[in-house]
Motif scaffolding. Structure first.
Motif, PDB file in Angstrom:
ATOM      1  N   THR A  97     -10.519  -3.709  -0.544  1.00 47.39           N
ATOM      2  CA  THR A  97      -9.952  -3.634  -1.889  1.00 47.39           C
ATOM      3  C   THR A  97     -11.052  -3.759  -2.930  1.00 47.39           C
ATOM      4  O   THR A  97     -11.146  -2.940  -3.857  1.00 47.39           O
ATOM      5  CB  THR A  97      -8.917  -4.754  -2.094  1.00 47.39           C
ATOM      6  N   ARG A  98     -11.901  -4.779  -2.799  1.00 45.38           N
ATOM      7  CA  ARG A  98     -13.002  -4.951  -3.753  1.00 45.38           C
ATOM      8  C   ARG A  98     -13.991  -3.789  -3.660  1.00 45.38           C
ATOM      9  O   ARG A  98     -14.571  -3.377  -4.664  1.00 45.38           O
ATOM     10  CB  ARG A  98     -13.708  -6.294  -3.521  1.00 45.38           C
ATOM     11  N   THR A  99     -14.178  -3.264  -2.451  1.00 47.33           N
ATOM     12  CA  THR A  99     -15.072  -2.113  -2.287  1.00 47.33           C
ATOM     13  C   THR A  99     -14.561  -0.917  -3.072  1.00 47.33           C
ATOM     14  O   THR A  99     -15.315  -0.252  -3.797  1.00 47.33           O
ATOM     15  CB  THR A  99     -15.190  -1.735  -0.804  1.00 47.33           C
ATOM     16  N   TYR A 100     -13.260  -0.613  -2.939  1.00 48.13           N
ATOM     17  CA  TYR A 100     -12.695   0.537  -3.637  1.00 48.13           C
ATOM     18  C   TYR A 100     -12.751   0.349  -5.149  1.00 48.13           C
ATOM     19  O   TYR A 100     -13.040   1.289  -5.896  1.00 48.13           O
ATOM     20  CB  TYR A 100     -11.255   0.773  -3.193  1.00 48.13           C
ATOM     21  N   GLU A 101     -12.475  -0.864  -5.614  1.00 46.95           N
ATOM     22  CA  GLU A 101     -12.521  -1.122  -7.056  1.00 46.95           C
ATOM     23  C   GLU A 101     -13.940  -0.919  -7.596  1.00 46.95           C
ATOM     24  O   GLU A 101     -14.139  -0.303  -8.641  1.00 46.95           O
ATOM     25  CB  GLU A 101     -12.031  -2.543  -7.333  1.00 46.95           C
ATOM     26  N   ASP A 118       3.200  -8.613   2.145  1.00 48.80           N
ATOM     27  CA  ASP A 118       4.520  -8.958   2.685  1.00 48.80           C
ATOM     28  C   ASP A 118       5.325  -7.679   2.888  1.00 48.80           C
ATOM     29  O   ASP A 118       4.899  -6.576   2.519  1.00 48.80           O
ATOM     30  CB  ASP A 118       5.262  -9.943   1.771  1.00 48.80           C
ATOM     31  N   ALA A 119       6.496  -7.845   3.471  1.00 46.53           N
ATOM     32  CA  ALA A 119       7.309  -6.690   3.843  1.00 46.53           C
ATOM     33  C   ALA A 119       7.759  -5.879   2.630  1.00 46.53           C
ATOM     34  O   ALA A 119       7.781  -4.646   2.662  1.00 46.53           O
ATOM     35  CB  ALA A 119       8.524  -7.152   4.653  1.00 46.53           C
ATOM     36  N   ALA A 120       8.115  -6.569   1.530  1.00 47.08           N
ATOM     37  CA  ALA A 120       8.600  -5.857   0.345  1.00 47.08           C
ATOM     38  C   ALA A 120       7.490  -4.994  -0.244  1.00 47.08           C
ATOM     39  O   ALA A 120       7.708  -3.817  -0.595  1.00 47.08           O
ATOM     40  CB  ALA A 120       9.120  -6.850  -0.694  1.00 47.08           C
ATOM     41  N   GLU A 121       6.284  -5.561  -0.390  1.00 43.63           N
ATOM     42  CA  GLU A 121       5.165  -4.785  -0.922  1.00 43.63           C
ATOM     43  C   GLU A 121       4.830  -3.623   0.013  1.00 43.63           C
ATOM     44  O   GLU A 121       4.513  -2.524  -0.451  1.00 43.63           O
ATOM     45  CB  GLU A 121       3.940  -5.693  -1.081  1.00 43.63           C
ATOM     46  N   PHE A 122       4.904  -3.872   1.307  1.00 45.22           N
ATOM     47  CA  PHE A 122       4.600  -2.828   2.286  1.00 45.22           C
ATOM     48  C   PHE A 122       5.576  -1.665   2.172  1.00 45.22           C
ATOM     49  O   PHE A 122       5.166  -0.497   2.091  1.00 45.22           O
ATOM     50  CB  PHE A 122       4.629  -3.424   3.694  1.00 45.22           C
ATOM     51  N   PRO A 140      -6.099  -3.490   8.038  1.00 43.00           N
ATOM     52  CA  PRO A 140      -6.504  -4.727   7.365  1.00 43.00           C
ATOM     53  C   PRO A 140      -7.559  -4.444   6.293  1.00 43.00           C
ATOM     54  O   PRO A 140      -8.386  -3.541   6.437  1.00 43.00           O
ATOM     55  CB  PRO A 140      -7.098  -5.581   8.498  1.00 43.00           C
ATOM     56  N   ALA A 141      -7.526  -5.227   5.220  1.00 38.92           N
ATOM     57  CA  ALA A 141      -8.486  -5.035   4.137  1.00 38.92           C
ATOM     58  C   ALA A 141      -9.830  -5.665   4.444  1.00 38.92           C
ATOM     59  O   ALA A 141     -10.824  -5.347   3.801  1.00 38.92           O
ATOM     60  CB  ALA A 141      -7.934  -5.619   2.836  1.00 38.92           C
ATOM     61  N   GLY A 142      -9.874  -6.566   5.429  1.00 39.99           N
ATOM     62  CA  GLY A 142     -11.121  -7.243   5.762  1.00 39.99           C
ATOM     63  C   GLY A 142     -11.874  -6.536   6.865  1.00 39.99           C
ATOM     64  O   GLY A 142     -11.589  -5.386   7.216  1.00 39.99           O
ATOM     65  N   GLU A 143     -12.866  -7.246   7.427  1.00 38.61           N
ATOM     66  CA  GLU A 143     -13.719  -6.678   8.473  1.00 38.61           C
ATOM     67  C   GLU A 143     -13.056  -6.855   9.832  1.00 38.61           C
ATOM     68  O   GLU A 143     -13.138  -7.910  10.444  1.00 38.61           O
ATOM     69  CB  GLU A 143     -15.086  -7.363   8.479  1.00 38.61           C
ATOM     70  N   TYR A 144     -12.386  -5.826  10.287  1.00 39.63           N
ATOM     71  CA  TYR A 144     -11.743  -5.855  11.597  1.00 39.63           C
ATOM     72  C   TYR A 144     -12.132  -4.647  12.430  1.00 39.63           C
ATOM     73  O   TYR A 144     -11.451  -4.322  13.402  1.00 39.63           O
ATOM     74  CB  TYR A 144     -10.212  -5.901  11.448  1.00 39.63           C
ATOM     75  N   GLU A 191      -4.605  -9.702   3.915  1.00 40.31           N
ATOM     76  CA  GLU A 191      -4.339  -8.547   3.063  1.00 40.31           C
ATOM     77  C   GLU A 191      -4.468  -7.267   3.886  1.00 40.31           C
ATOM     78  O   GLU A 191      -5.382  -7.120   4.686  1.00 40.31           O
ATOM     79  CB  GLU A 191      -5.337  -8.524   1.907  1.00 40.31           C
ATOM     80  N   PHE A 192      -3.519  -6.343   3.679  1.00 37.20           N
ATOM     81  CA  PHE A 192      -3.560  -5.027   4.310  1.00 37.20           C
ATOM     82  C   PHE A 192      -3.609  -3.949   3.230  1.00 37.20           C
ATOM     83  O   PHE A 192      -3.183  -4.165   2.096  1.00 37.20           O
ATOM     84  CB  PHE A 192      -2.317  -4.797   5.178  1.00 37.20           C
ATOM     85  N   LEU A 193      -4.114  -2.787   3.614  1.00 46.51           N
ATOM     86  CA  LEU A 193      -4.096  -1.629   2.731  1.00 46.51           C
ATOM     87  C   LEU A 193      -3.170  -0.576   3.304  1.00 46.51           C
ATOM     88  O   LEU A 193      -3.203  -0.290   4.504  1.00 46.51           O
ATOM     89  CB  LEU A 193      -5.492  -1.018   2.588  1.00 46.51           C
ATOM     90  N   VAL A 194      -2.350   0.010   2.447  1.00 48.54           N
ATOM     91  CA  VAL A 194      -1.548   1.183   2.791  1.00 48.54           C
ATOM     92  C   VAL A 194      -2.143   2.358   2.033  1.00 48.54           C
ATOM     93  O   VAL A 194      -2.410   2.261   0.827  1.00 48.54           O
ATOM     94  CB  VAL A 194      -0.073   0.987   2.412  1.00 48.54           C
ATOM     95  N   MET A 195      -2.394   3.456   2.733  1.00 51.99           N
ATOM     96  CA  MET A 195      -3.041   4.602   2.110  1.00 51.99           C
ATOM     97  C   MET A 195      -2.691   5.870   2.861  1.00 51.99           C
ATOM     98  O   MET A 195      -2.150   5.795   3.973  1.00 51.99           O
ATOM     99  CB  MET A 195      -4.565   4.399   2.099  1.00 51.99           C
TER     100      MET A 195
END
Length: 359
Positions: A97-101, A118-122, A140-144, A191-195
């Motif tokens: 997230t910070r990388t993209y910003e 959470d499920a609602a945001e997802f 995942p938004a982190g290093e995975y 934190e997860f990213l949806v894209m």
């Protein structure tokens, strides 16, 4: 690539891993088990003690960068040069997230994304990003690494799907249930990213840069199954160079891209060497050794014009590893530098180091 360096310098490789049976340790002259699940302070203390005990010349960490970045003076006090980018850049790049910003602020194209916890945001993110009929994915938004990546697909399973190679796929309902179950069971949710799911070959750019972010080389390769194409693509290398400069990355780093509507966009940037950097050897440029020389001497030596356009295959080989890793013994010199899945070390003869110090 370190051993077969253009300066014909003898290199002794040390490696550590949390798993004493890690196959990568078989490539090392000397191996040791490192602590698992420890704090940054505990890990940096281990690394400093390791370098002091074994008189390591250069440390090139491929992980736990936040534990080691910024400790250049401490490592120098035990005789070790630390090959690492600035801590501020590492802290940004360990979050997509910070990388993209930050990339957007630097004028680097990025795909649309939504951050969810959470499920609602997802569900809202999936509905928004899939409105145009495009496939959507989550990671995942982190290093995975590639762990956690899923293509979202609610379509029915067909026989042809069962006969095709397996893909990392999940239904929207199953992922939403996982978020809700985590809340019910008190499990932490990162934190997860949806894209959008960006199909087509992934492009990986291996970069070499001087401290402060001055780009010296950028070699791009596309991935398609077992095959890699060494690309002559000024557009993607220009994006990589812009990121290296913007974040002030030093020595070895890696930028990954895919195409969206025909244009390259950023997937992620890593302030470390990629696991696939060995593939760049086919261009005739030895990036790992150039980085070591840059760290020790302040210059890379002559860098050949890379031979691009070749298509190479990444194949498997068998190595006998039934014996335990060799025990560590005290030897003169040492260079910590294996850009694979293990931090490592290698011995550089004193003349090379003395010349570097004199320079």
């Amino acid at each position: 690539m370190l051993r077969d360096n253009p300066d014909a310098v003898g290199v002794h490789i040390y490696g550590t891993n949390v798993d004493r049976d890690a196959a990568a340790l078989a490539a090392c002259d000397v191996a040791e088990v490192e602590p698992r699940h420890v704090s940054d302070d505990e890990y940096s203390a281990f690394a400093l003690d390791f370098c002091r005990r074994h008189r390591i010349d250069v440390l090139v960490p491929p992980r736990r960068l936040t534990a080691l970045a910024g400790l250049g003076a401490e490592f120098a006090a035990v005789g070790t040069r630390l090959m690492c980018s600035p801590l501020a850049a590492i802290e940004v790049l360990t979050s997509k997230t910070r990388t993209y910003e930050a990339a957007l602020a630097a004028g680097v194209p990025v795909p649309p994304w939504r951050s969810v916890r959470d499920a609602a945001e997802f569900r809202a993110a999936v509905a928004e990003l899939s409105a145009a009929g495009e496939k959507v994915c989550i990671k995942p938004a982190g290093e995975y690494s590639a762990f956690g990546f899923r293509v979202l697909d609610d379509g029915p399973l067909r026989i042809r799907d069962l006969l095709a190679p397996p893909v990392p796929q999940a239904s929207v309902a199953a992922v939403a249930d996982a978020f809700e179950r985590a809340v019910d069971e008190g499990d932490p949710v990162p934190e997860f990213l949806v894209m959008p799911y960006l199909d087509g070959p992934e492009i990986s750019v291996d970069c070499l840069s001087a401290p402060g972010g001055h780009p010296l080389a950028a070699i791009a390769r596309s991935k398609a199954g077992r095959y890699r194409l060494l690309l002559d693509d000024p557009e993607v290398t220009a994006i990589a160079r812009r990121l290296v400069e913007h974040f002030g990355l030093a020595y070895l780093s890696n930028v990954q891209l895919r195409h969206l509507e025909g244009r390259p966009v950023l997937l992620e940037a890593n302030p470390r060497a990629s696991a696939g950097i060995f593939q760049t050897a086919f261009t005739g440029v030895n990036l790992p050794w150039a980085a070591v020389r840059l760290l020790l001497r302040g210059e890379t030596g002559p860098l050949a014009e890379p031979r691009l356009g070749a298509r190479i295959a990444v194949t498997e080989s068998a190595t006998q590893v039934d014996a335990p890793p060799p025990a560590l013994t005290s030897v003169d010199g040492g260079l910590a530098a294996v850009p694979t899945t293990v931090p490592a070390a290698a011995a550089i003869p004193p003349p090379f180091l003395e010349e570097a110090a004199a320079g």
